[in-house]
Design a protein around this motif. Sequence first.
Motif, PDB file in Angstrom:
ATOM      1  N   ASP A  63       0.983  -1.422   0.159  1.00 60.80           N
ATOM      2  CA  ASP A  63       0.472  -0.124  -0.281  1.00 60.80           C
ATOM      3  C   ASP A  63       0.538   0.976  -0.199  1.00 60.80           C
ATOM      4  O   ASP A  63       0.579   2.353  -0.684  1.00 60.80           O
ATOM      5  CB  ASP A  63      -0.947   0.044   1.171  1.00 60.80           C
ATOM      6  CG  ASP A  63      -1.813   0.852   0.969  1.00 60.80           C
ATOM      7  OD1 ASP A  63      -3.017   1.349   0.512  1.00 60.80           O
ATOM      8  OD2 ASP A  63      -1.312   1.427   2.292  1.00 60.80           O
ATOM      9  N   ARG A  67       1.326   4.000  -2.907  1.00 67.26           N
ATOM     10  CA  ARG A  67       0.406   5.119  -2.999  1.00 67.26           C
ATOM     11  C   ARG A  67       1.161   6.756  -3.248  1.00 67.26           C
ATOM     12  O   ARG A  67       0.882   7.184  -3.946  1.00 67.26           O
ATOM     13  CB  ARG A  67       0.026   4.956  -2.013  1.00 67.26           C
ATOM     14  CG  ARG A  67      -1.104   5.330  -0.954  1.00 67.26           C
ATOM     15  CD  ARG A  67      -1.105   5.410   0.577  1.00 67.26           C
ATOM     16  NE  ARG A  67      -3.034   4.424   0.477  1.00 67.26           N
ATOM     17  CZ  ARG A  67      -3.897   4.563   0.425  1.00 67.26           C
ATOM     18  NH1 ARG A  67      -4.027   5.871  -0.019  1.00 67.26           N
ATOM     19  NH2 ARG A  67      -5.142   4.243   0.977  1.00 67.26           N
ATOM     20  N   LEU A 115      -7.903   0.434  -4.121  1.00 67.21           N
ATOM     21  CA  LEU A 115      -8.419   1.422  -3.043  1.00 67.21           C
ATOM     22  C   LEU A 115      -6.654   1.996  -3.168  1.00 67.21           C
ATOM     23  O   LEU A 115      -6.985   3.108  -2.518  1.00 67.21           O
ATOM     24  CB  LEU A 115      -8.347   0.521  -2.182  1.00 67.21           C
ATOM     25  CG  LEU A 115     -10.025  -0.010  -2.163  1.00 67.21           C
ATOM     26  CD1 LEU A 115     -10.067  -0.833  -0.614  1.00 67.21           C
ATOM     27  CD2 LEU A 115     -11.416   0.933  -2.570  1.00 67.21           C
ATOM     28  N   SER A 116      -6.042   1.371  -2.860  1.00 66.80           N
ATOM     29  CA  SER A 116      -4.329   2.448  -3.158  1.00 66.80           C
ATOM     30  C   SER A 116      -4.348   2.951  -4.531  1.00 66.80           C
ATOM     31  O   SER A 116      -3.774   4.430  -4.499  1.00 66.80           O
ATOM     32  CB  SER A 116      -3.773   1.132  -2.917  1.00 66.80           C
ATOM     33  OG  SER A 116      -3.524  -0.244  -1.731  1.00 66.80           O
ATOM     34  N   GLN A 119      -7.197   5.816  -4.531  1.00 61.84           N
ATOM     35  CA  GLN A 119      -7.143   6.666  -3.119  1.00 61.84           C
ATOM     36  C   GLN A 119      -5.941   7.739  -3.032  1.00 61.84           C
ATOM     37  O   GLN A 119      -5.531   8.826  -3.125  1.00 61.84           O
ATOM     38  CB  GLN A 119      -6.459   6.190  -2.130  1.00 61.84           C
ATOM     39  CG  GLN A 119      -8.223   5.852  -1.395  1.00 61.84           C
ATOM     40  CD  GLN A 119      -8.774   5.201  -0.550  1.00 61.84           C
ATOM     41  OE1 GLN A 119      -7.292   4.813   0.406  1.00 61.84           O
ATOM     42  NE2 GLN A 119      -9.290   3.668   0.107  1.00 61.84           N
ATOM     43  N   ARG A 122      -7.015  10.564  -7.204  1.00 60.16           N
ATOM     44  CA  ARG A 122      -8.304  11.354  -6.725  1.00 60.16           C
ATOM     45  C   ARG A 122      -7.580  12.038  -6.147  1.00 60.16           C
ATOM     46  O   ARG A 122      -8.547  13.534  -6.524  1.00 60.16           O
ATOM     47  CB  ARG A 122      -9.007  10.636  -4.955  1.00 60.16           C
ATOM     48  CG  ARG A 122      -9.755  11.358  -4.893  1.00 60.16           C
ATOM     49  CD  ARG A 122     -11.149  11.646  -6.657  1.00 60.16           C
ATOM     50  NE  ARG A 122     -12.077  12.115  -5.969  1.00 60.16           N
ATOM     51  CZ  ARG A 122     -11.639  14.144  -6.505  1.00 60.16           C
ATOM     52  NH1 ARG A 122     -11.334  14.781  -7.189  1.00 60.16           N
ATOM     53  NH2 ARG A 122     -12.888  14.751  -5.864  1.00 60.16           N
ATOM     54  N   ILE A 163     -17.007   2.780  -5.923  1.00 55.00           N
ATOM     55  CA  ILE A 163     -16.428   3.785  -6.673  1.00 55.00           C
ATOM     56  C   ILE A 163     -17.089   5.061  -7.632  1.00 55.00           C
ATOM     57  O   ILE A 163     -17.127   6.250  -7.011  1.00 55.00           O
ATOM     58  CB  ILE A 163     -15.593   3.290  -7.478  1.00 55.00           C
ATOM     59  CG1 ILE A 163     -14.562   3.001  -6.478  1.00 55.00           C
ATOM     60  CG2 ILE A 163     -14.532   4.766  -7.717  1.00 55.00           C
ATOM     61  CD1 ILE A 163     -12.996   1.941  -6.559  1.00 55.00           C
ATOM     62  N   THR A 166     -19.595   6.654  -5.678  1.00 52.06           N
ATOM     63  CA  THR A 166     -19.087   7.548  -4.961  1.00 52.06           C
ATOM     64  C   THR A 166     -18.436   9.349  -5.230  1.00 52.06           C
ATOM     65  O   THR A 166     -18.380  10.179  -4.929  1.00 52.06           O
ATOM     66  CB  THR A 166     -18.333   6.956  -4.009  1.00 52.06           C
ATOM     67  OG1 THR A 166     -18.408   6.182  -2.815  1.00 52.06           O
ATOM     68  CG2 THR A 166     -16.929   7.740  -2.688  1.00 52.06           C
TER      69      THR A 166
END
Length: 217
Positions: A63, A67, A115-116, A119, A122, A163, A166
């Motif tokens: 993760d 990122r 998700l990593s 996020q 974004r 997603i 959201t």
Amino acid sequence: MTRNVLIAGAGPGVSGSLARLYAAEGGSVGLLGTEEDVLARLRAEVEAAGALAGSTVVDLTDDTATRSAVTRMAEHVGHLDVVHFNPSAYREKDPLSLTPDELLADVHLGVGALLSVLQAARPFMGPGGRVTVTGSMAADSPWAGAASLGVQKAGLQNLVRSIDVTLKDDGIRAVSVTVRGLLKKEGPFAPDNVARALRAAIDQDEADWSSEIPYTG
């Protein structure tokens, strides 16, 4: 329209075809993958097609490293227009031989790593941004001999729907293209043709947006 594109899980198949397709439109293409030699070849192909290219070797199940890699690439180009998620784990084990730890490890790569990537990406995405993923008919027609793949693809399809819900109020949409056939070197399910379906998915009319599009060849 030129776009800045980030492809997570870049390799020689569908994701490679997608990278070259976006490269032909200009902009820039960032590549995250696990094999330096594969990334080097793909980066050279992207640059030959006329786009700026960057690549980073990273384990997407890490993760922190993922990122950091996404952030560095996004800061370099300034913003991201398209984020594509491609990886999955293929483990030839049926439900009687697959262990819980193996299942969780596979789902981490094929679903959780999104998700990593998302996020981290974004903050660099704005209205008109798109998130795409390579889906599979294994989501609802799994082969028991590789049970974890079906779980990954079903989970990925479900997560993409969340997603999309959201992010839609911010003008960012997400879509999974479900490949309903076996990938082959030639024909409707050749990587180049699947890549074209993924590329076309971002041009949907938002008024009729679908977060899951089947590709039947």
